[in-house]
Design a protein around this motif. Structure first.
Motif, PDB file in Angstrom:
ATOM      1  N   ALA A 119       0.848  -1.188   0.000  1.00  0.00           N
ATOM      2  CA  ALA A 119       0.000   0.000   0.000  1.00  0.00           C
ATOM      3  C   ALA A 119       0.884   1.238   0.000  1.00  0.00           C
ATOM      4  N   THR A 120       0.301   2.358  -0.372  1.00  0.00           N
ATOM      5  CA  THR A 120       1.127   3.570  -0.489  1.00  0.00           C
ATOM      6  C   THR A 120       1.564   4.089   0.884  1.00  0.00           C
ATOM      7  N   GLU A 121       0.700   3.923   1.909  1.00  0.00           N
ATOM      8  CA  GLU A 121       1.103   4.407   3.231  1.00  0.00           C
ATOM      9  C   GLU A 121       2.211   3.508   3.761  1.00  0.00           C
ATOM     10  N   VAL A 122       3.111   4.100   4.549  1.00  0.00           N
ATOM     11  CA  VAL A 122       4.235   3.327   5.063  1.00  0.00           C
ATOM     12  C   VAL A 122       3.988   2.910   6.511  1.00  0.00           C
ATOM     13  N   HIS A 123       3.241   3.755   7.232  1.00  0.00           N
ATOM     14  CA  HIS A 123       2.945   3.457   8.623  1.00  0.00           C
ATOM     15  C   HIS A 123       1.460   3.602   8.905  1.00  0.00           C
ATOM     16  N   VAL A 170       2.308   2.595  16.526  1.00  0.00           N
ATOM     17  CA  VAL A 170       2.520   2.814  15.100  1.00  0.00           C
ATOM     18  C   VAL A 170       3.139   1.545  14.511  1.00  0.00           C
ATOM     19  N   PHE A 171       2.524   1.041  13.437  1.00  0.00           N
ATOM     20  CA  PHE A 171       3.010  -0.175  12.794  1.00  0.00           C
ATOM     21  C   PHE A 171       3.403   0.115  11.359  1.00  0.00           C
ATOM     22  N   GLU A 172       4.415  -0.579  10.916  1.00  0.00           N
ATOM     23  CA  GLU A 172       4.789  -0.485   9.518  1.00  0.00           C
ATOM     24  C   GLU A 172       3.726  -1.185   8.665  1.00  0.00           C
ATOM     25  N   VAL A 173       3.473  -0.656   7.488  1.00  0.00           N
ATOM     26  CA  VAL A 173       2.545  -1.294   6.552  1.00  0.00           C
ATOM     27  C   VAL A 173       3.403  -2.033   5.529  1.00  0.00           C
ATOM     28  N   ASP A 174       3.075  -3.276   5.227  1.00  0.00           N
ATOM     29  CA  ASP A 174       3.841  -3.991   4.199  1.00  0.00           C
ATOM     30  C   ASP A 174       2.912  -4.836   3.333  1.00  0.00           C
ATOM     31  N   SER A 175       3.479  -5.726   2.539  1.00  0.00           N
ATOM     32  CA  SER A 175       2.657  -6.463   1.577  1.00  0.00           C
ATOM     33  C   SER A 175       1.723  -7.464   2.255  1.00  0.00           C
ATOM     34  N   MET A 176       1.896  -7.717   3.565  1.00  0.00           N
ATOM     35  CA  MET A 176       0.997  -8.628   4.284  1.00  0.00           C
ATOM     36  C   MET A 176      -0.206  -7.879   4.879  1.00  0.00           C
ATOM     37  N   ILE A 192      -1.475  -7.137  10.536  1.00  0.00           N
ATOM     38  CA  ILE A 192      -1.145  -5.716  10.620  1.00  0.00           C
ATOM     39  C   ILE A 192       0.049  -5.484   9.682  1.00  0.00           C
ATOM     40  N   ASN A 193       0.970  -6.417   9.719  1.00  0.00           N
ATOM     41  CA  ASN A 193       2.097  -6.485   8.783  1.00  0.00           C
ATOM     42  C   ASN A 193       2.710  -7.882   8.919  1.00  0.00           C
ATOM     43  N   ARG A 194       3.884  -8.120   8.371  1.00  0.00           N
ATOM     44  CA  ARG A 194       4.370  -9.503   8.371  1.00  0.00           C
ATOM     45  C   ARG A 194       4.700 -10.036   9.778  1.00  0.00           C
TER      46      ARG A 194
END
Ligand code: PHE
Length: 362
Positions: free
Chosen positions: A13-17, A24-30, A103-105
């Motif tokens: 996704a375009t957002e990173v966090h 605050v969590f990182e956003v990733d492909s999961m 939430i992320n990987r």
């Protein structure tokens, strides 16, 4: 606005966090937990006095009154807590993006309360109950909701506890599936204790004459594993999963060898409440409708309490068809429907899926 891309593609996704509560969590492909699901994180249905889920939880806490009770555990857990430490194989279906909310990987919404057993044991608890919301991606119908509530119990025996003999009458195959490190006496004793505790609980909830059936089954973190069904109003209903915790898990939780015998069980509170109070649709637990809430006011006595239906929306059916790529996952579509229409959509299911092959002719 909902980003369709987040639902249907594995592109980052375009957002990173992403900020969830104060963290605050990182956003990733999961990342696949939708804002709508995240909005349920602090609903706390279990704490609403008189609510059917609160009533059942309280009855179970009363029955296991000497156990430590905990229902404030954070539903965001690590993938390690939810799956790895519990021995879930890498290819277990529960780990897929189709089945669970990530939430992320590294972080996810817990899919079961078992995710907290280790931290409770590490904190020194020996006999404890934990209740909370759990999250699973699923279809849309009257018995599935992406958020539901589980109550889990654990009892760890001390070295000398199993000297007396309680003989269980549960299935022989369960006894035969003991862990190699346990002696036959230990297993008979622990299963006998488990069975009498849970039979007692079910009689406490369903009445003293309720028919109960034990069957052997499989969970990665218990061996033997058993599920329990009760017959209620002419129908067998599966009510809980249980078993003897894997020695490797207990060891990993810091227990010494004389504490490597322990039982655990987990049950779904909605399932019990739907049966006991005759509640026909799982979405009613989230209802703010006074016609529901007034029936479960704290002043209403529990004895003989059953839900009285009130009229719902008139029924409208729609068929939709669309083209999808091989990355399409059904549960992503259901989440899209939920995010847009909330609980107004009573049922969403796939009617047909046709495969289309392209011939490339140049
Ligand atoms: N965690 C299991 C589930 O969600 C239930 C369970 C708990 C089974 C404890 C065995 C022991 O289905």
């Amino acid at each position: 606005m909902i980003s369709i891309r987040r639902f249907f593609s594995s592109l980052p996704a375009t957002e990173v966090h992403q900020k969830i509560g104060s963290r605050v969590f990182e956003v990733d492909s999961m990342t696949n937990a939708t804002p709508r699901i995240l909005s349920k994180l602090d609903a706390n249905l279990l704490t609403i006095p008189g609510h059917p889920l609160n009533r059942i939880k309280t009855k179970i806490y009363d029955y296991f009154s000497e156990f430590h009770h905990q229902d404030m555990l954070d539903p965001i857990v690590s993938v390690q807590q939810n799956f790895d430490e519990l021995g879930f194989p890498q290819d277990h279906v529960g780990r897929t993006l189709n089945d669970s909310y990530y939430i992320n990987r590294s972080w996810m919404l817990r899919t079961h309360m078992t995710a907290h057993e280790k931290e409770m044991i590490v904190n020194g608890h020996i006999s404890f109950l934990m209740a909370g919301s759990v999250f699973r991606r699923d279809e849309i119908d009257a018995t599935h909701y992406p958020v539901f509530h589980q109550l889990e119990g654990v009892h760890i025996f001390k070295g000398s506890d199993y000297s007396s003999s309680t003989v269980p009458d549960i299935v022989e195959e369960a006894l035969a599936e003991k862990q190699p490190e346990h002696s036959a006496e230990q297993v008979r004793f622990a299963l006998g204790h488990l069975q009498s505790s849970l039979d007692g609980l079910l009689r406490h909830l369903f009445g003293p004459t309720v028919p109960i059936r034990w069957q052997s089954c499989y969970f990665p973190f218990t061996q033997p594993s058993l599920e329990v069904e009760v017959e209620y109003r002419g129908r067998w209903v599966e009510v809980l999963g249980s078993g003897l915790l894997q020695k490797s898990f207990l060891q990993g939780s810091g227990l010494s060898t004389d504490q490597h015998l322990a039982w655990a069980f987990g049950l779904g509170l909605e399932r019990l409440a739907m049966v006991l109070y005759d509640i026909p649709d799982i979405r009613l637990f989230w209802s703010k409708d006074p016609r529901f809430l007034s029936q479960f006011d704290p002043s209403v006595k529990d004895e003989g309490l059953t839900f009285k239906a009130f009229s719902k929306y008139p029924h409208v059916a729609r068929d939709i068809s669309f083209w999808v790529s091989s990355e399409f996952s059904q549960n992503s579509f259901y989440d899209l429907v939920r995010s847009i229409a909330g609980d107004l959509v009573e049922t969403a299911s796939m009617v047909n899926l046709y495969q289309v092959y392209y011939a490339n002719s140049l």
